[in-house]
Design a protein around this motif. Sequence first.
Motif, PDB file in Angstrom:
ATOM      1  N   ASN A 136      12.976   5.565   6.907  1.00 13.70           N
ATOM      2  CA  ASN A 136      11.882   6.088   6.112  1.00 13.70           C
ATOM      3  C   ASN A 136      11.425   5.020   5.120  1.00 13.70           C
ATOM      4  O   ASN A 136      12.099   4.759   4.122  1.00 13.70           O
ATOM      5  N   CYS A 137      10.283   4.434   5.398  1.00 15.65           N
ATOM      6  CA  CYS A 137       9.753   3.365   4.542  1.00 15.65           C
ATOM      7  C   CYS A 137       9.412   3.880   3.149  1.00 15.65           C
ATOM      8  O   CYS A 137       9.548   3.138   2.168  1.00 15.65           O
ATOM      9  N   ASP A 138       8.955   5.134   3.055  1.00 18.71           N
ATOM     10  CA  ASP A 138       8.568   5.667   1.744  1.00 18.71           C
ATOM     11  C   ASP A 138       9.755   5.736   0.791  1.00 18.71           C
ATOM     12  O   ASP A 138       9.624   5.409  -0.393  1.00 18.71           O
ATOM     13  N   ASP A 166       8.240   7.300   9.271  1.00 19.78           N
ATOM     14  CA  ASP A 166       9.190   8.356   8.924  1.00 19.78           C
ATOM     15  C   ASP A 166       9.849   8.872  10.200  1.00 19.78           C
ATOM     16  O   ASP A 166       9.243   9.589  10.983  1.00 19.78           O
ATOM     17  N   PHE A 167      11.098   8.453  10.389  1.00 21.07           N
ATOM     18  CA  PHE A 167      11.850   8.885  11.562  1.00 21.07           C
ATOM     19  C   PHE A 167      13.118   9.602  11.131  1.00 21.07           C
ATOM     20  O   PHE A 167      14.186   9.409  11.699  1.00 21.07           O
ATOM     21  N   GLN A 213       0.840  -1.204   0.000  1.00 20.80           N
ATOM     22  CA  GLN A 213       0.000   0.000   0.000  1.00 20.80           C
ATOM     23  C   GLN A 213       0.871   1.248   0.000  1.00 20.80           C
ATOM     24  O   GLN A 213       0.612   2.191  -0.732  1.00 20.80           O
ATOM     25  N   ARG A 214       1.948   1.247   0.780  1.00 21.33           N
ATOM     26  CA  ARG A 214       2.857   2.397   0.824  1.00 21.33           C
ATOM     27  C   ARG A 214       3.605   2.553  -0.501  1.00 21.33           C
ATOM     28  O   ARG A 214       3.961   3.661  -0.884  1.00 21.33           O
ATOM     29  N   HIS A 215       3.831   1.453  -1.189  1.00 19.95           N
ATOM     30  CA  HIS A 215       4.509   1.505  -2.489  1.00 19.95           C
ATOM     31  C   HIS A 215       3.686   2.321  -3.489  1.00 19.95           C
ATOM     32  O   HIS A 215       4.241   3.108  -4.263  1.00 19.95           O
ATOM     33  N   TYR A 216       2.384   2.136  -3.471  1.00 16.62           N
ATOM     34  CA  TYR A 216       1.499   2.814  -4.425  1.00 16.62           C
ATOM     35  C   TYR A 216       0.943   4.131  -3.907  1.00 16.62           C
ATOM     36  O   TYR A 216       0.345   4.884  -4.668  1.00 16.62           O
ATOM     37  N   ALA A 217       1.107   4.429  -2.619  1.00 16.01           N
ATOM     38  CA  ALA A 217       0.539   5.647  -2.031  1.00 16.01           C
ATOM     39  C   ALA A 217       1.194   6.897  -2.613  1.00 16.01           C
ATOM     40  O   ALA A 217       2.375   6.902  -2.961  1.00 16.01           O
ATOM     41  N   LYS A 218       0.406   7.928  -2.711  1.00 20.08           N
ATOM     42  CA  LYS A 218       0.911   9.224  -3.213  1.00 20.08           C
ATOM     43  C   LYS A 218       1.401  10.114  -2.070  1.00 20.08           C
ATOM     44  O   LYS A 218       2.251  10.959  -2.270  1.00 20.08           O
ATOM     45  N   SER A 219       0.850   9.892  -0.879  1.00 19.05           N
ATOM     46  CA  SER A 219       1.216  10.731   0.262  1.00 19.05           C
ATOM     47  C   SER A 219       2.314  10.070   1.090  1.00 19.05           C
ATOM     48  O   SER A 219       2.541   8.877   1.004  1.00 19.05           O
ATOM     49  N   ALA A 220       2.959  10.884   1.905  1.00 16.97           N
ATOM     50  CA  ALA A 220       4.006  10.381   2.797  1.00 16.97           C
ATOM     51  C   ALA A 220       3.358   9.730   4.015  1.00 16.97           C
ATOM     52  O   ALA A 220       2.301  10.141   4.464  1.00 16.97           O
TER      53      ALA A 220
END
Length: 164
Positions: A64-66, A58-59, A46-53
């Motif tokens: 940062n997974c994004d 996010d540390f 889901q994070r792979h395709y997400a447009k938002s951070a």
Amino acid sequence: MQLAVSETPGQLAVPNTNSPKDNRFLFVAIAILAVAGIAVSGVSLQRHYAKSASQFCDFGERFNCDIVNRSEYSTIMGIPVAGIGMVGYGVLLALATAYRSRRETPLRLLGAAGAGLVFALYLTYIEEHVLETWCILCLISLGVIAGITVLAGVVKWRAGNLRG
């Protein structure tokens, strides 16, 4: 638990730990970990395709997974690595549940888990030495596949000790 009969006098009988009933706890633990792996990989996908951070992962620059999930290393031939993880954990779940009573399952389970662990270690190497950023979801997945591999090793060892 059944005891194997010793043909040599004075030799101890070895518990038969190859039956699905005796390994039930191990298979249940593998299944639970596989479900956890599917969930973690699903969030990562889901994070792979997400447009938002994302805020939960996010540390700063080092965690940062994004950054990891949207890097050039997050796909293989156009397929998201997280999707590959979901399929892999699904295979492990099937082996630990639907196919657990088959004779070849311990070897297949160990082989699949070992391949997943090698892949996860490769991705961890990429995180540390190429991207220089850690993904907490990826590290959790690494822990999950490592746990499954250890448990699968125990299942295989128990099955292998009874033969030959």
